[in-house]
Design a protein around this motif. Structure first.
Motif, short mmCIF file in Angstrom:
data_model
loop_
_atom_site.label_atom_id
_atom_site.label_comp_id
_atom_site.label_asym_id
_atom_site.label_seq_id
_atom_site.Cartn_x
_atom_site.Cartn_y
_atom_site.Cartn_z
N ASN A 1 58.64 -50.73 55.59
CA ASN A 1 60.10 -50.85 55.62
C ASN A 1 60.83 -50.08 54.52
OD1 ASN A 1 60.61 -52.75 57.87
ND2 ASN A 1 59.33 -54.13 56.66
N VAL A 2 60.08 -49.44 53.64
CA VAL A 2 60.70 -48.69 52.54
C VAL A 2 60.08 -47.30 52.45
CG1 VAL A 2 61.12 -48.60 50.05
CG2 VAL A 2 61.17 -50.81 51.23
N GLU A 3 60.93 -46.30 52.36
CA GLU A 3 60.45 -44.93 52.17
C GLU A 3 61.10 -44.35 50.92
OE1 GLU A 3 60.36 -40.54 54.35
OE2 GLU A 3 61.20 -42.26 55.43
N ILE A 4 60.29 -43.91 49.99
CA ILE A 4 60.79 -43.35 48.72
C ILE A 4 60.82 -41.82 48.84
CG2 ILE A 4 60.44 -43.22 46.23
CD1 ILE A 4 61.00 -46.07 47.29
N ARG A 5 61.98 -41.24 48.55
CA ARG A 5 62.16 -39.80 48.66
C ARG A 5 62.67 -39.22 47.34
NH1 ARG A 5 65.40 -39.60 54.54
NH2 ARG A 5 63.81 -40.74 55.73
N ARG A 6 62.08 -38.11 46.93
CA ARG A 6 62.48 -37.44 45.69
C ARG A 6 63.71 -36.56 45.95
NH1 ARG A 6 59.99 -34.92 41.00
NH2 ARG A 6 61.80 -34.30 39.72
N GLN A 7 64.75 -36.76 45.12
CA GLN A 7 65.91 -35.89 45.16
C GLN A 7 65.68 -34.75 44.17
OE1 GLN A 7 68.39 -33.87 45.93
NE2 GLN A 7 69.58 -35.59 46.77
N GLU A 8 65.49 -33.56 44.71
CA GLU A 8 65.14 -32.42 43.86
C GLU A 8 66.34 -31.85 43.11
OE1 GLU A 8 62.12 -31.58 43.35
OE2 GLU A 8 61.05 -32.56 44.99
N GLN A 9 67.54 -32.11 43.62
CA GLN A 9 68.74 -31.56 42.98
C GLN A 9 69.41 -32.64 42.14
OE1 GLN A 9 71.27 -29.04 45.51
NE2 GLN A 9 69.84 -29.46 47.19
N SER A 10 69.53 -32.39 40.85
CA SER A 10 70.03 -33.41 39.93
C SER A 10 71.49 -33.76 40.18
CB SER A 10 69.85 -32.95 38.48
OG SER A 10 70.58 -31.75 38.26
N ASN A 11 72.24 -32.86 40.82
CA ASN A 11 73.66 -33.12 41.04
C ASN A 11 73.98 -33.47 42.50
OD1 ASN A 11 73.11 -30.62 42.04
ND2 ASN A 11 74.98 -29.64 41.28
N ALA A 12 72.96 -33.84 43.28
CA ALA A 12 73.17 -34.19 44.69
C ALA A 12 72.84 -35.66 44.93
CB ALA A 12 72.32 -33.30 45.59
N PHE A 13 73.45 -36.21 45.96
CA PHE A 13 73.25 -37.62 46.28
C PHE A 13 72.64 -37.82 47.67
CE2 PHE A 13 76.79 -37.07 43.40
CZ PHE A 13 76.52 -37.98 42.39
N PHE A 14 73.23 -37.15 48.65
CA PHE A 14 72.82 -37.32 50.05
C PHE A 14 72.10 -36.09 50.60
CE2 PHE A 14 76.91 -39.33 49.13
CZ PHE A 14 76.56 -40.67 49.23
N LYS A 15 72.46 -34.93 50.08
CA LYS A 15 71.87 -33.68 50.56
C LYS A 15 70.36 -33.68 50.35
CE LYS A 15 72.26 -28.67 50.09
NZ LYS A 15 72.72 -27.56 49.24
N ASP A 16 69.64 -33.28 51.40
CA ASP A 16 68.17 -33.21 51.40
C ASP A 16 67.50 -34.58 51.32
OD1 ASP A 16 68.34 -30.44 51.56
OD2 ASP A 16 68.27 -30.19 49.38
N ILE A 17 68.29 -35.64 51.29
CA ILE A 17 67.74 -37.00 51.39
C ILE A 17 67.98 -37.52 52.80
CG2 ILE A 17 67.95 -39.39 50.60
CD1 ILE A 17 66.48 -37.59 48.63
#
Length: 319
Positions: A164-180
């Motif tokens: 029920n949980v998927e952990i995803r790395r945000q590669e861009q330090s200034n992004a919130f939703f993009k690529d997530i």
């Protein structure tokens, strides 16, 4: 020993569905997590308690609370990472549940309800509580690799979280939703506990003030008693800048989410935040106030969906 304090039976400022409205029952907590016993002792009023300025004691208490109330099988966090006060975290989840209520006042439950926790942190705390209390599924994102590794270990170490949980790395330090969020992916809500200080100096000053208020004397150095890394406690421009950037980016994902939300620590942040939400043409904005002890906290929620789109989305949640 000072005269025994009279305590109210129920902490009425906490959410009515909170499991933490009564005082900690240390006998039951120790039964769930025997290692807590080493940190429990009578305070100056003769009440069993732990030293909340001892990080090891706070960690042991959290482990016991998570085991006893939320059935957590495994929960470890790296040293010096944020050890969250669980009752306040639970209140955010319960208030989001109220935000998602259907027309008949029913709370949507089940893993078809999906949330995005922006900055899931090393503790993975919101997915733990949200999944246990309501059966929701979560995406947890973070920019910090150590936090990602820790959150994944917690997810893998708990059978209910695995699916029920998927952990995803945000590669861009200034992004919130993009690529997530993927282009065709939808979530029913987002949540975030932003770093609210503008610098490490501000964080240390706040910690010193807090300790002085609680202990009645000025400590020799700043001790951030719940731990915390730079990305957890402070960011350039503080929470106002952080939330502003989040709102601007959320416009690009307006059809992929019913409610975007974020905690706001400082009341002074509200006014400029409302202005930005007007500027980006959010169709609905809500401010939900929460209380924990002496402290009042709040989160703001916004959507870009029309009333009809909100109604249709809510109907799907309940079906």
């Amino acid at each position: 020993m000072q005269k025994k304090k009279e305590h109210p039976k129920v902490k009425s400022q906490l959410h009515p569905r909170s499991q933490h409205r009564e005082r900690y029952n240390f006998d039951l907590l120790i039964k769930s997590s025997p290692k807590l016993a080493a940190f429990v002792a009578p305070n100056k009023y003769g009440d069993d308690s732990v030293d909340f300025f001892n990080p090891k004691a706070v960690l042991a208490l959290n482990k016991a609370l998570l085991k006893h109330h939320y059935g957590v099988e495994f929960w470890e966090i790296p040293e010096h990472y944020l050890c969250p006060p669980i009752p306040g975290r639970a209140d955010y989840i319960h208030n989001i549940a109220d935000l998602l209520k259907g027309n008949e006042g029913e709370i949507p439950k089940g893993n078809h309800i999906k949330g995005l926790d922006i900055g899931v942190g090393a503790s993975c705390i919101y997915p733990i509580i949200g999944n246990h209390e309501y059966g929701w599924s979560f995406i947890g994102s973070d920019t910090n690799e150590t936090a990602i590794v820790s959150a994944k270990a917690i997810e893998q170490g708990n059978s209910k979280l695995k699916s029920n949980v998927e952990i995803r790395r945000q590669e861009q330090s200034n992004a919130f939703f993009k690529d997530i969020l993927k282009p065709d992916e939808k979530v029913d809500f987002t949540m975030c506990n932003p770093p609210f200080h503008a610098s490490i100096e501000d964080a240390q000053k706040a910690s010193l003030k807090k300790i002085k208020n609680l202990k009645g004397r000025r400590p020799s150095q700043a001790v951030l008693n719940f731990g915390g890394q730079q990305n957890e406690l402070w960011t350039k421009g503080g929470e106002a800048r952080f939330i502003k950037d989040m709102i601007y980016e959320s416009r690009n994902f307006g059809k992929q989410c019913l409610w975007f939300t974020s905690l706001i620590s400082k009341e002074v942040t509200l006014k400029p935040t409302y202005k930005i939400l007007t500027k980006v043409k959010a169709t609905d904005v809500k401010t939900i106030t929460m209380g924990q002890g002496q402290k009042v906290s709040r989160f703001i929620a916004w959507t870009f969906l029309s009333k009809q789109e909100q109604k249709e989305w809510s109907h799907r949640l309940m079906s």
